[in-house]
Design a protein around this motif. Structure first.
Motif, PDB file in Angstrom:
ATOM      1  N   ALA A  86      30.882  42.859  37.360  1.00 16.19           N
ATOM      2  CA  ALA A  86      30.380  44.231  37.227  1.00 16.19           C
ATOM      3  C   ALA A  86      29.083  44.472  37.988  1.00 16.19           C
ATOM      4  N   THR A  87      28.654  43.515  38.814  1.00 22.04           N
ATOM      5  CA  THR A  87      27.474  43.729  39.652  1.00 22.04           C
ATOM      6  C   THR A  87      27.891  43.609  41.115  1.00 22.04           C
ATOM      7  N   PRO A  88      27.270  44.372  42.022  1.00 24.89           N
ATOM      8  CA  PRO A  88      27.712  44.385  43.423  1.00 24.89           C
ATOM      9  C   PRO A  88      27.718  43.013  44.090  1.00 24.89           C
ATOM     10  N   LEU A  89      26.647  42.221  43.885  1.00 29.77           N
ATOM     11  CA  LEU A  89      26.565  40.920  44.551  1.00 29.77           C
ATOM     12  C   LEU A  89      27.652  39.987  44.044  1.00 29.77           C
ATOM     13  N   ARG A  90      27.802  39.899  42.715  1.00 33.43           N
ATOM     14  CA  ARG A  90      28.822  39.024  42.152  1.00 33.43           C
ATOM     15  C   ARG A  90      30.222  39.519  42.518  1.00 33.43           C
ATOM     16  N   PHE A  91      30.379  40.832  42.598  1.00 28.26           N
ATOM     17  CA  PHE A  91      31.671  41.398  42.986  1.00 28.26           C
ATOM     18  C   PHE A  91      32.052  40.941  44.392  1.00 28.26           C
ATOM     19  N   ALA A  92      31.100  41.054  45.330  1.00 31.57           N
ATOM     20  CA  ALA A  92      31.379  40.638  46.709  1.00 31.57           C
ATOM     21  C   ALA A  92      31.634  39.129  46.786  1.00 31.57           C
TER      22      ALA A  92
END
Length: 613
Positions: free
Chosen positions: A22-28
């Motif tokens: 649910a966070t952009p960095l972890r998502f990428a």
């Protein structure tokens, strides 16, 4: 159509929602991990390409040094230059090979990764609740998926194909210059750190102007779309000049934001060119001084001045890359925050595929409200026997459609239970529950596909005979045969090429194909004329056989022939019985019937009728 499992079978399952951070960095990074070996290979190839590009000036310096050394005559010059020239050719060739191999890997991985992000985001979105989907624009959610998948790709490519080569170039350049002269190395390192740091600060501040400009552009586009969509109304109200003036005001705001954004970008470009000039002149002056003092040779002089051009070439666009990475990560962040949030309605741990054998329905002490402070139902108790055909009547807002939503588990009650065949609907997997309930809504949603596909959607794999039979039962076959492509005719977005009555007949045909044990109808014949409605009702008599049927209708003639009619008033059951029984009671239902039959209400019945409303 391709054969597929029967959608009415309780074993049909769409699976669980995929796990997505649910966070952009972890998502990428989640998707980088999926292709980690490819990215490792690409990174190594990019390091090789960047290093080869930096070593090219070194090889050039060796060539110039050999020529200026005067250690050989002109006849044997190529013997002396053999190794420097070989190095120069090798570094140029390796840069080309490494870069293009990395590009070929990108061609393979890029579309695959974007498809994976799009697929999993769509899968995750499919499991969101009815409340979530009705609270967001469908076009906006689709745009978020597209922007997020593209943002993930472009952010990764910016890091791998832009920032990584810059880091390698600066690191190797500083190392080579240190080997020639620590002073040259220190000068380049200091310039690089300051340039990157200041560029980052410029980019962060420029991001605010870029967002404001993007918002202004979006507003302009939205106003134009709004005006074009309502162009007929604009003409009918003679407001063409007004709309042009209205748009002119919005464009003025966009112009202001554009000038601020472009003006700030020009300041950034001025900084870049000034810094580049400083590096070129500084390196040249320092190199000349060192050569004058005999601290470096001609080869080192050529290498240092050439390296300064390489460093400038790599670093000049770094501010633009910072802007791009901010934009891409912003798109990913928007998509993740919009879509990747906890699902409201999920399968419970004990949920399983349950077969609805009979179709009895019970609402057991149900409390429900779309918001906690405004309950639609309070302690609702209602039982519908298996195979019974029940009509729900009452004025808008009395809870009829809400009851259907709870039965399909599109919403969850605050307390109480909804039970089918003795099983709480929460004991069903959502896929098995929905596979065994058919719904004909007031405004049916059709796909921009052929009529054959829309009707056959009720049961994937249905053959043409089944589709045509359902269309005949729904009184749709005749108008389909009059269309140019007949059953292969496209219906347009949400069925825009069909009339309201035609859309509803297609929706009715679709549930006939599905043949689920529970049939729900929410104002299903409201868009049909009386003659067509009567014909469809006759056809539905066969369809309703051996099914539990719940019909919501404002037109009482639609439900008069059913086994039982339940009258709602503000979430409460105020009457319950057959059409004949309710007429004898001379209560709210009888007065509503008289109003629709005679076109008016007796004066003495106004107060009671208002109570039902």
């Amino acid at each position: 159509m391709t054969a597929a499992p029967d959608s009415s079978s309780p074993s049909a399952s769409s699976g669980q929602a995929p796990f997505l951070p649910a966070t952009p960095l972890r998502f990428a990074l989640h998707f980088v991990h999926r292709f980690r070996w490819w990215y490792l290979l690409i990174a190594l190839l990019q390091v090789g390409a960047a290093a080869s590009g930096v070593f090219t000036p070194y090889a050039l310096g060796q060539v110039v040094g050999a020529i200026s050394g005067g250690t050989a005559d002109r006849a044997s010059i190529f013997t002396v230059l053999a190794w420097p020239l070989a190095m120069f050719a090798l570094f140029n060739l390796s840069e080309l090979v490494f870069a293009r191999l990395a590009g070929m890997c990108r061609v393979y991985v890029g579309p695959l990764q974007r498809a994976r992000v799009t697929s999993e985001l769509f899968n995750y979105l499919q499991h969101h609740s009815h409340r979530f989907l009705t609270s967001n624009f469908a076009g906006g959610l689709a745009a978020r998926i597209s922007e997020t998948s593209m943002g993930v790709n472009m952010a990764i490519w910016t890091v791998v194909f832009d920032f990584l080569p810059i880091i390698v170039t600066l690191s190797v350049s500083v190392a080579l210059l240190y080997h020639a002269s620590p002073l040259l190395s220190l000068f380049t390192l200091t310039w690089s750190v300051l340039f990157v740091g200041i560029s980052f600060l410029f980019a962060r501040r420029s991001r605010r102007y870029a967002h404001s400009h993007a918002a202004a552009r979006s507003e302009t586009t939205g106003r134009i779309v709004d005006a074009v969509t309502n162009l007929s109304s604009v003409r009918l109200f003679a407001a063409l000049d007004f709309e042009r003036e209205y748009l002119r005001g919005v464009l003025s705001k966009e112009i202001k934001q554009a000038r601020q954004a472009f003006g700030y970008n020009e300041k950034t470009v001025l900084f870049q060119f000034g810094s580049a000039l400083l590096l070129k002149l500084g390196m040249l002056v320092v190199a000349v001084m060192l050569w004058r003092d005999g601290r470096i040779g001609v080869a080192e002089f050529v290498m240092s001045t050439s390296l300064s051009l390489v460093v400038i070439g790599e670093a000049r666009n770094i501010s633009r890359r910072f802007l791009e990475i901010f934009e891409y990560t912003g798109n990913v962040e928007n998509g993740v925050r919009t879509i990747v949030r906890p699902h409201e309605i999920v399968d419970t741990p004990q949920a399983r595929d349950i077969t609805i054998a009979q179709g009895s329905i019970v609402f057991d002490h149900v409390d429900f409200g779309y918001s906690p402070d405004r309950l639609v139902f309070k302690d609702l108790n209602l039982r519908i026997e298996a195979g019974q055909r029940v009509g729900l009547v009452g004025f808008s807002g009395s809870g009829k459609s809400t009851l259907l939503n709870l039965l399909m588990r599109l919403y969850e009650p605050q307390s109480g239970r909804v039970v089918i065949d003795g099983h709480d609907v929460r004991d069903f997997t959502q896929a098995s529950l929905h596979a065994q309930i058919s719904l004909i809504p007031q405004d049916p949603g059709l796909f921009h596909r052929s009529l054959y596909e829309n009707i056959g959607y009720g049961k994937q794999g249905a053959d043409h005979e089944a589709v045509e039979s359902a269309a005949r039962q729904a009184s749709a076959h005749d108008f389909i045969e009059q269309m140019d492509e007949r059953y292969e005719s496209l219906v347009g977005e949400r069925g825009v090429k069909l009339s309201g009555g035609q859309r509803q007949r297609i929706a009715i045909a679709r549930v006939i194909v599905k043949n689920a044990p529970i049939l729900l109808m929410d104002e299903a014949t409201s868009a049909l004329d009386s003659v067509t409605e009567r014909a469809i009702q006759d056809a539905l008599e066969e369809v309703m056989a051996d099914k539990t049927v719940v019909v919501v209708a404002h037109r009482l003639s639609t439900v008069a022939h059913l086994d039982r009619i339940v009258v709602f008033d503000q979430g409460r059951v105020v009457e319950d019985g057959s059409h004949a029984e309710l007429l004898k009671q001379n209560g709210p239902y009888a007065r509503l019937w008289n109003q629709q039959v005679n076109g008016f209400l007796p004066a003495h019945a106004d107060a009671d009728a208002d109570a039902v409303i």
